[in-house]
Design an enzyme around this catalytic site. Sequence first.
Site, PDB file in Angstrom:
ATOM      1  N   ARG A  87       4.605  10.015  -6.212  1.00 27.63           N
ATOM      2  CA  ARG A  87       4.794   8.578  -6.419  1.00 27.63           C
ATOM      3  C   ARG A  87       4.844   8.349  -7.924  1.00 27.63           C
ATOM      4  NH1 ARG A  87       0.941   3.957  -6.552  1.00 27.63           N
ATOM      5  NH2 ARG A  87       1.989   2.068  -5.801  1.00 27.63           N
ATOM      6  N   ASN A 164       3.525  -2.388  -7.180  1.00 27.64           N
ATOM      7  CA  ASN A 164       2.155  -1.877  -7.072  1.00 27.64           C
ATOM      8  C   ASN A 164       1.138  -3.012  -6.962  1.00 27.64           C
ATOM      9  OD1 ASN A 164       0.212   0.484  -7.413  1.00 27.64           O
ATOM     10  ND2 ASN A 164      -0.485  -0.878  -9.054  1.00 27.64           N
ATOM     11  N   GLU A 165       0.259  -2.940  -5.962  1.00 28.21           N
ATOM     12  CA  GLU A 165      -0.889  -3.841  -5.815  1.00 28.21           C
ATOM     13  C   GLU A 165      -0.516  -5.278  -6.192  1.00 28.21           C
ATOM     14  OE1 GLU A 165      -4.082  -2.017  -8.002  1.00 28.21           O
ATOM     15  OE2 GLU A 165      -3.981  -0.186  -6.824  1.00 28.21           O
ATOM     16  N   HIS A 231      -4.436   1.189  -0.585  1.00 21.38           N
ATOM     17  CA  HIS A 231      -5.084   1.941  -1.653  1.00 21.38           C
ATOM     18  C   HIS A 231      -6.580   1.978  -1.367  1.00 21.38           C
ATOM     19  CE1 HIS A 231      -1.571   1.121  -4.674  1.00 21.38           C
ATOM     20  NE2 HIS A 231      -1.181   1.707  -3.550  1.00 21.38           N
ATOM     21  N   TYR A 233     -10.177   2.786  -2.550  1.00 16.91           N
ATOM     22  CA  TYR A 233     -11.179   3.049  -3.587  1.00 16.91           C
ATOM     23  C   TYR A 233     -12.538   2.570  -3.065  1.00 16.91           C
ATOM     24  CZ  TYR A 233      -7.244   4.221  -6.609  1.00 16.91           C
ATOM     25  OH  TYR A 233      -6.121   4.809  -7.149  1.00 16.91           O
ATOM     26  N   GLU A 260      -2.685   5.324  -2.638  1.00 18.72           N
ATOM     27  CA  GLU A 260      -3.557   5.741  -3.739  1.00 18.72           C
ATOM     28  C   GLU A 260      -4.962   5.918  -3.189  1.00 18.72           C
ATOM     29  OE1 GLU A 260      -3.865   3.363  -7.235  1.00 18.72           O
ATOM     30  OE2 GLU A 260      -1.701   3.018  -7.401  1.00 18.72           O
ATOM     31  N   TRP A 289      -4.466   9.484  -6.589  1.00 16.11           N
ATOM     32  CA  TRP A 289      -4.329   8.994  -7.964  1.00 16.11           C
ATOM     33  C   TRP A 289      -5.237   9.821  -8.850  1.00 16.11           C
ATOM     34  CZ3 TRP A 289      -1.094   5.314  -9.991  1.00 16.11           C
ATOM     35  CH2 TRP A 289      -1.249   5.073 -11.364  1.00 16.11           C
TER      36      TRP A 289
END
Length: 547
Positions: A87, A164-165, A231, A233, A260, A289
């Site tokens: 990516r 992105n995001e 994503h 996290y 991610e 990531w």
Amino acid sequence: MRFREHPLPLPRVVGLVAALLGLLLPLVAFTTPAHAAPTGFRVVNGRLLEASGNDFVMRGVNHAHTWYADRIDSLAHIKAKGANTVRVVLSNGDRWTRNDASDVANVVAQCKQNRLICVLEVHDTTGYGEQSGATTLSRAADYWISVRSALAGQEDYVIVNIGNEPYGNTNYTNWTADTKAAIQKLRGAGFDHTLMVDAPNWGQDWAFTMRDNAASVFAADPDANTVFSIHMYGVFDTAAEISDYLGRFVAAKLPIVVGEFGHDHSDGNPDEDTILAVAQQLRLGYLGWSWSGNGGGVEYLDMVTNFDPNRLTSWGERLFNGANGIAATSEEAAVYGSASGGDTTAPTAPTAPTASSVTASSVALSWGAATDAVGVTGYDVVRISGGTESVATTTTGTTATVTGLAANTSYTFAVYARDAAGNRSQRSATVTVTTSSGGTTGACAVGYRVTGEWPGGFQGEVTVRNTGGSAVNGWTLRWTFPAGQRITAMWGGTPAQSGAEVTVTSAAYTAAIPASGSVTLGFTGTRSGSNPSPTVFSLNGAECSVA
């Protein structure tokens, strides 16, 4: 700034709230509407397929190209570690220097040269509504239209990740309408590619906006060819949250990838082991990531140090070489089979490496060559376990030197072979070595020799000499076998063995070693192949010279 920005999410209540939302706002399964057949990648019943019909599961990483345009060789290094997808971070010029059509075309060409599927994303949308300078999904769509010349005809190789995001934690409920509009703008401009859309809430969707509106967003795509990207996290710090989120998409037959994730983060500690395990179980793609170049306090998310492929960090080791990681689960895109004349056969696995010249900070490894129909082009030495520090590996032919190791630490290594078509072998058998203490050599010397061998077994002898000026009364001798040998019987001492590590305590009649005196131990053992000698011995915790 050249780093990932993931501010703490707004206060959230997980568990019970997630369960209640799941009951009240379930995803709606649907039948794929009639639409024009995509020319490359396409989505069918919630699965991402290649044009050939091959089910494709992304196994790869993110690369910060827009900030490190001079590191285009990273794509080759990422491929060499076993990835099938990369990516790539791009900019539309609103926040960072714009990547023009020529640069985008070069990135695509490099991806294809290295037999990688290219997921291209506009990073300027990150945290829109909360992050100063962030841009809209509509602006990102305009950028894709402006560089369409670099993407037309690349539908077999490129997935367009619109932005992105695209929302932070402010006004994120607008995500649904804005995402639908961006998809339709690109379709109206003639884009036939599979599109990917990121979740709001800095990509982590803690409010479940994407989860609960994914079906309507997918239905808004006239080509029915959109993939959703979550994503993971700090929001995803428990196995239950990860399994529930991904499982709902699978049950609804909506395509989902983990676009991610990391092993740690400022907003919490993601459960990377579960992310990898569930993704493998459900055959869902993941993209860690990130390769290298993080800053601003999240340097720990670098997979390699300073873009050096021979200096894997502990995160890089985990993602590439750990359980359910890239090396063990990645399958190259089928489109590259025909591009290389049909060669999809991997080399044979190299033989298990043997270790020599073990010091407090380095080890030399060698192994038997692999074979392949189109030729072996190189080998990758991987650290399976041991230590967390970055190490450097210099490989020449079928030998390598690993430096930067920690003293008095046990490490396990293995080797992969690569061929000219980009295929990677199965992992070799492993070797375990223990580095020396790095301290002052003790008043001892050890001689080791093999006195006899037979298929599957051998007999050995160890002589321990006291080179000091006073007697030793009672002792413990330690060493590590370099090729998996195991002791079956011993005289002169009592052995204990854990894996390759051997600990011998003195017998009553060998416990005393006078100054300048010695004792000799004898033993029998088993071996599976080669029978190299240990190179590091310690007596009562002090490293001995090898006689």
